[in-house]
Structures are given as structure tokens and as C-alpha cells.
Enzyme design. Structure first.
Site, mmCIF file in Angstrom:
data_model
loop_
_atom_site.group_PDB
_atom_site.id
_atom_site.type_symbol
_atom_site.label_atom_id
_atom_site.label_comp_id
_atom_site.label_asym_id
_atom_site.label_seq_id
_atom_site.Cartn_x
_atom_site.Cartn_y
_atom_site.Cartn_z
ATOM 1 C CB SER A 234 -5.566 4.635 0.844
ATOM 2 O OG SER A 234 -5.215 5.922 0.427
ATOM 3 C CG ASP A 328 1.609 6.611 4.386
ATOM 4 O OD1 ASP A 328 1.739 7.185 3.290
ATOM 5 O OD2 ASP A 328 0.513 6.271 4.849
ATOM 6 C CG HIS A 362 -0.330 5.176 1.412
ATOM 7 N ND1 HIS A 362 -0.921 5.657 2.568
ATOM 8 C CD2 HIS A 362 -1.324 5.131 0.483
ATOM 9 C CE1 HIS A 362 -2.201 5.892 2.341
ATOM 10 N NE2 HIS A 362 -2.478 5.581 1.087
#
Length: 419
Positions: A234, A328, A362
Site C-alpha cells: 500500500s 483491489d 488490496h
């Protein structure tokens, strides 16, 4: 007599468990339920419905779930399909050294959709999931500005060194580092905001802080030289990619669902200031649950021509592994990774590789961790959708974990120093 076995009943969290039920009436339909409470007391549960064979047995490695939180043959389905009973909670292990997650497996002799005080399970079994192996050491790090925890495998070393970075969750997250140390890597779980005397909010990325952390790790007598790896996800993956671009100590970088440009806050390194590009929050979408999907906000960044914010990936001297989940819902991670790969190719570089996983979300974590589809995000003060199909995401986590370790062994471990 009903019996329920889980083998091994105590193991590392990234190791599989074989679950069997025996002594059932032939063709009996039962419910298998998994439950755990995290360190804050939040309850996570899963359940699946199975039919015993003619011998009165169920083997999760061979027999399909008929319904419940998953369908089909998934030997670890009860683990990765667990969900919080209160919405938007994320399962995170905080104390990785002193206590395991304790998962209770219950067998009910009918289809049960929820716990009942009047219908107790016929048999139960406890499973312990540890996050550090025998002999792994944890060292609290407060060296100069560097704050974190260093995990060392048993033995003299030297060991390949890795810095572990998470995203906007902030604080110090250690569970991935401790598991990697259990596989023979020396890993520095590095905090960079919202921890001890570090800034409470991330207002800029000071790359010299991460350079100081890399130098500290390489100076440790148990760390193999000349270079280190970085594993990042991330916002951490954006920083990890910046480290690969600018820091000579970094020779192998894993970027999980990150951007190839500086986003939201500026990046500073010595006399260089890379201005950020801001997500277009007006493109965010609110899910029927109330959680926010940011994917279109980040997708709009791809349409902007702010080249000043793009990281110079072509300058990276080391190897880079981009891991992307194609489901994601936070950022358009595949598109950003493809842009970074194009940067490398356009400069004649073959140092990058991309692994894309359909259905993965994600938050790609170690194997058998439950999918976190959405959770509360303190920065936005609202829940955020991370995405992911549970079955595909679970398969991804299993495969990715092996690929990450293979990547670091290939590019960090000397031929004379096998793990």
C-alpha cells in the site's frame, strides 16, 4: 463417538492444518465452525456445512463444503473465511512473541447459522496459531531516529536482511516480519509515523529516515552484506519503490499493491523534493455498507500528466517484484505496476517482474489469514473497501508467500549461504 482432530494443533500461522471429523453417523450433515478473539476482544468466526461419508468421516482435505462461508474442497477454508461479527474490524496480531491466536473449532450435528446457548457443540478442538518460530528473537529498536522491531532467526548468521513496511495504518506492525524471521530472514519491522516519538501524522516521506534504517540494518553483525531487501504494501509500497530508486543499500524490493508515483504527501531526500499528486476524492464511491471505495480516485491519477510526481523507477539498481491484486478496490494497483514496468522497459531494464492475481484484493497477507474486505481507516475516519474474492484471495496469499521468499533467497542470499 464424535471426534474432531486438527493436526498440528499448534503451528506457525503460515502452516496448514489438517482437520478431520470421525465417529459420525453415515451421511450425517454437520456444521464446522471456527472462532477466535483478537487481543482487543473482537470476535471472528466462520462456518461451513459438510456431509459425512458412509464411514462417518469428514476430511477437509478431500471433502467439499456444501455451503456456509465457502463451497467446495478448501482444507483451510475455516481459517481464511473468518469474518468479524462486528463490521469493519481487521484481524491483526499485535503480540507476535508471547501468545498465539487461539482458534476454537466446533462441530454441531445439524446446520447451525449462529451460536446458540441451547445447542452446544458435540465436540470442540483448540488450534494455536503462532507468529514466531522456536529461537526467533525480537529486539526493540531505538537507534538514532529509527524506531521498530528487529526479528532475528536462531543461529549465528549472517542472515539476509529485509525492511518491512506497512501503509497508512501507521504504528508498528510486526506479524509479517516475525513469520519471515521464522523462515530464516532477519527482518526489521519499521514504523514511520504514529509510533513512540515519531510524527503522529504522515505529513511527508523523509527518505533519509529510511536510509538511516537501511544503514542500521546493514551495520548489524548478523546481517549479510552488501545489500538488503524491502517488503512493502500500500503506502509502504510507494515508499519501498522510492527506496529502490534512490538508496544503494536496497537490492531487492517487493511492492504489494502500491503506486509508482508520490501521492498525497511530498517525498524528501537530501536536496530533492518530489511533489505529491492528490487523489481525486470526488470520484470515490460509497458501498451499500457505508464503506468507501477509493479505486476510481487513484485511477484518475493515471490520467494526469504530473511527471514530477512519478518515481524514477528506471534508476533502481536492484530487482523489483510487483505483486498486484486485480480486485483491489483501494487503488488501481495493476495499472500502476504496469506503468512502472513500462518505465523499466523503455530504458532497456529487465530488473522488474509483475505477478498479477485475478480476484485478489488490496491487503495481501501471509497464507490462511482471513480476507479483510473492508475495515475502518483512521485517516479518512470512515471504513474503506479493500476488495478481494475470498477464495481467489486465499489462493493468492498462499502462492505469493512462496514467491516472496523465493525472490529474496534468489537476490539476497549468497550461494555459499543457503537457507
Amino acid at each position: 463417538m464424535f471426534q474432531l482432530t486438527a493436526t498440528p494443533s499448534s503451528a506457525l500461522a503460515d502452516e496448514p492444518v489438517a482437520i478431520r471429523a470421525t465417529g459420525l453417523p453415515p451421511s450425517k450433515v454437520v456444521t464446522l465452525q471456527a472462532s477466535l478473539k483478537d487481543e482487543k476482544g473482537n470476535l471472528f468466526q466462520s462456518r461451513a456445512f459438510y456431509r459425512a461419508n458412509k464411514a462417518g468421516e469428514i476430511d477437509l482435505e478431500q471433502d467439499p463444503a456444501l455451503g456456509g462461508d465457502y463451497v467446495g474442497v478448501h482444507s483451510m477454508g475455516l481459517f481464511w473465511s473468518m469474518k468479524p461479527t462486528v463490521a469493519f474490524q481487521r484481524l491483526l496480531k499485535r503480540d507476535v512473541m508471547n501468545s498465539p491466536f487461539c482458534i476454537t473449532l466446533d462441530l454441531y450435528d445439524s446446520v447451525c447459522f449462529k451460536d446458540s446457548a441451547t445447542v452446544p457443540p458435540r465436540v470442540s478442538q483448540m488450534v494455536q496459531r503462532w507468529f514466531s518460530g522456536p529461537g526467533v528473537q525480537r529486539k526493540q529498536i531505538r537507534e538514532g531516529r529509527v524506531r521498530g522491531a528487529l526479528f532475528l532467526p536462531p543461529g549465528e548468521g549472517p542472515f539476509p536482511g529485509i525492511i518491512d513496511l506497512f501503509g497508512n495504518i501507521g504504528g508498528l506492525v510486526e506479524f509479517r516480519a516475525s513469520l519471515l524471521a521464522s523462515s530464516g530472514f532477519a527482518v526489521l519491522a519499521l514504523a514511520y509515523f504514529a509510533y513512540e516519538d515519531l510524527p503522529e501524522k504522515l505529513l511527508e516521506v523523509d527518505l533519509e529516515y529510511f536510509e538511516e534504517a537501511a544503514s542500521f540494518l546493514l551495520s548489524h553483525p548478523k546481517i549479510q552484506r552488501p545489500g538488503i531487501g524491502v517488503i512493502s504494501v500500500s503506502k509502504g509500497a510507494e515508499i519501498g519503490l522510492a527506496m529502490a530508486c534512490y538508496l544503494k543499500q536496497v537490492v531487492a524490493t517487493v511492492c504489494i499493491n502500491g503506486c509508482n508515483m508520490v501521492v498525497e504527501v511530498p517525498l524528501r531526500y537530501r536536496d530533492l523534493v518530489v511533489p505529491p499528486i492528490l487523489p481525486a476524492l470526488e470520484y470515490s464511491q460509497v458501498h451499500m455498507s457505508g464503506a468507501v471505495s477509493l479505486q476510481r480516485c487513484f485511477g484518475e491519477l493515471l490520467n494526469k500528466s504530473n511527471h514530477q510526481s512519478v518515481l524514477p523507477v528506471e534508476k533502481a539498481e536492484g530487482k523489483i517484484l510487483f505483486i498486484v491484486g486485480e480486485n483491489d478496490e483501494c487503488i488501481h494497483s495493476r495499472a500502476f505496476a504496469e506503468r512502472a514496468m513500462d518505465q523499466l522497459r523503455s530504458h532497456g531494464r529487465s530488473t522488474g517482474r509483475m505477478l498479477a492475481y485475478p480476484g485478489a484484493g488490496h491487503l495481501i497477507e501471509p497464507p490462511y489469514a482471513p480476507l479483510c474486505f473492508w475495515s475502518w481507516q483512521h485517516k479518512l475516519a470512515c471504513p474503506v473497501v479493500w476488495g478481494g474474492d475470498p477464495v481467489a484471495h486465499a489462493s493468492t496469499q498462499e502462492h505469493v508467500w512462496g514467491e516472496i521468499q523465493k525472490f529474496f533467497r534468489q537476490h539476497l542470499v549468497k550461494t555459499t549461504n543457503k537457507l
